[in-house]
Design a protein around this motif. Sequence first.
Motif: not given
Lengths: 618, 80
Positions: A45-54
């Motif tokens: 969830e956090m990775a999605e919110r922070l828009a980390l590189p896919e």
Amino acid sequence: MTVRDAFLAACAGNDHAAAADALRAFLSETTGTAATQFAAKRVGEMAERLALPEMRVALLSSFTIDPLAPHLTVSEFLAGRRLFLEPIPYQQWFTALSAPGSLDEFKPDAVFLLLHLEDVAPLLARRHLAAADALAAEGDQVIGAITESVKAFRARSATPIILCTFVAADRGVERYFDRRVTPSRQGMIDQLNARLSDIARDLPNVFIFDYAETVCDFGRTRWFDPVKSHHTKTALSARALPYLSGDVTGFISALTKPRQKVLAVDLDNTLWGGVVGEDGVDGIAIAGDYPGNAYADFQAFVKNLKASGVALATVSKNNRADAEEVFRAHPDMPLDWDDFATHQIDWNDKAGNVRAIAEEINVGVDALTYVDDNPMECDLVRTYEPDVAVVHLDASPSLFAQKVLATGGFYVANLTDEDRLRAESYAAERERTALAKSTDTQGFLKTLDLRLTLRPPRSGEVDRVAQLFAKTNQFNLTTKRYTASDVMEMCEDPDRQIKIARLADRYGDYGLIGIIVTTDRDEKTREVDSLLMSCRVLGRNVERAIVADLESDARDAGRAQLIGRYCASRKNGMVANFYEDHGFAPSEGEGVFARDLTRLPPLGFPDHVTIIREADAT
Amino acid sequence: MTRGEIDQGLREVFADMFDKPQDSFTADTSPDTLSEWDSLGHIRLVAALEERFDLSIPPEDQVEMLTFDLIGDVLAEKLA
């Protein structure tokens, strides 16, 4: 506050580094399937919110690999990436690679092929003595299926494919005689793995993940779970999963992240034991008994790092003459004084000296790793040069090499000839910098004795060409990102011309540093599709020669007009005026320039560069 | 280990594995009432239980683990 609560709190914030630290603390206290499942949900969830590189990973395997998913979500989050995982059902690896389908639709960034010997070569795995005459056919069949399916996928996509080496899940009655007889089970597994390496060397963008060595690191008997293998086809024990996900993530980083280019090392109590200024050349510990032998091994490690293309530098508070004497006079030093591209040995502060290294050999400070046993020096560099990777050697010298490797910064998934040469080229760069300072530009360029080779790429160069397309940002007129398979197509296309540029000078060979792609729009007009050059060779006015060459090619082909295009990106501002500076006039359209070949004379080659043309040997 | 302790441990594992509050599980919770408890969920659940209770659950016992309560029975028998 428990580590679990602290982790939850960090996940609610926006600080990735803080959340990663909290996650490590949480998992070090409560490893296991449940904790990882819980953690994966939160960091996902956090990775999605922070828009980390896919990072889109397809795992093709011969067994049920799904239980790895939460572990890989966690390890990818720690590496700063947001994982999208496509575990293809285990029976379908061959079909997924061979024919278009869900694998293609998923648009992976990396495809792993993890096959267990027991699944794909059951005779070799289970009854190699009872089926000796069928083993060769089985091996051919396995390698044939891998080769065929990988080739089929490669024809549709240039996505990196990572083949995993074979390892037996257990050892049988052959345990004590296997290597003594024929057929040797382990010997045949070695042969299969050698054939995987051949596939990887023959096809572009295919890599090898040495799964057998990963299993060996961890311990085979704890890795495989025979009951789970038979019952649910999951094969791996739950405790193996975090180790596997960590290593897969390490491989992905090695494949996708820029490598560290420079290792800057302290001397006293880093490369040898003791302080040379006090103990003298004969008093320091290097070779012999502990700790001297540990320092010698660390030097050997550093020397090997250099041979893999990492430039070396010293940063030490010492009298330069004392330090040089150690290298020159001590008989047991694996490292030589001249192994280093530059030496910063004086009494100045180390942050400044680290910066000076980066400037002298012309790399960014973020490409530099600095190692020192002194915590204050490490803190100083961290504070004033936060982009430098700092390794504090706060352990026995026997563990120094592992500490340096643990940063991950020096791992790469492949090593090209250019990479190997690079350490030498940095040393040469320092000499060039020194010469440039001592003379005027034109005089400097002439003394370099630049030799530029221009010709179509050869098959062994395709990986490097794709690498340059992928990595070049500054001197890149259109920033088109062509893949290895695109390049191979271009070589066949009669309306397209692709040339590579290789550069050498009196100080060394830079290797393959530039690419020029042109397209014939029609009988009269040729357009420059791509023109890019490695930033390592900027400031030598080689681009003049490249433009003159492509103009001359267009004339030879009978074209009347040459079109150039500048597509602005965030990083290529330095070439905004490139075409106007080289005899092109602004034309219709944004960033479009033209040169009339019928009315204007040839551009002419600059006299400081010798052009070498070799016949096409593709 | 008492049955109460086993049930509490079970709740904690269920909560992490299925991402729901501990008190949302009842004795009758089963794959029919919990969509996340599919075949893959079951494989993961077994691994998590083996770690939590430090035992191994052979395939022969796994077929009986059809509800929250029945899992408690299997664990209680093994831990007795």
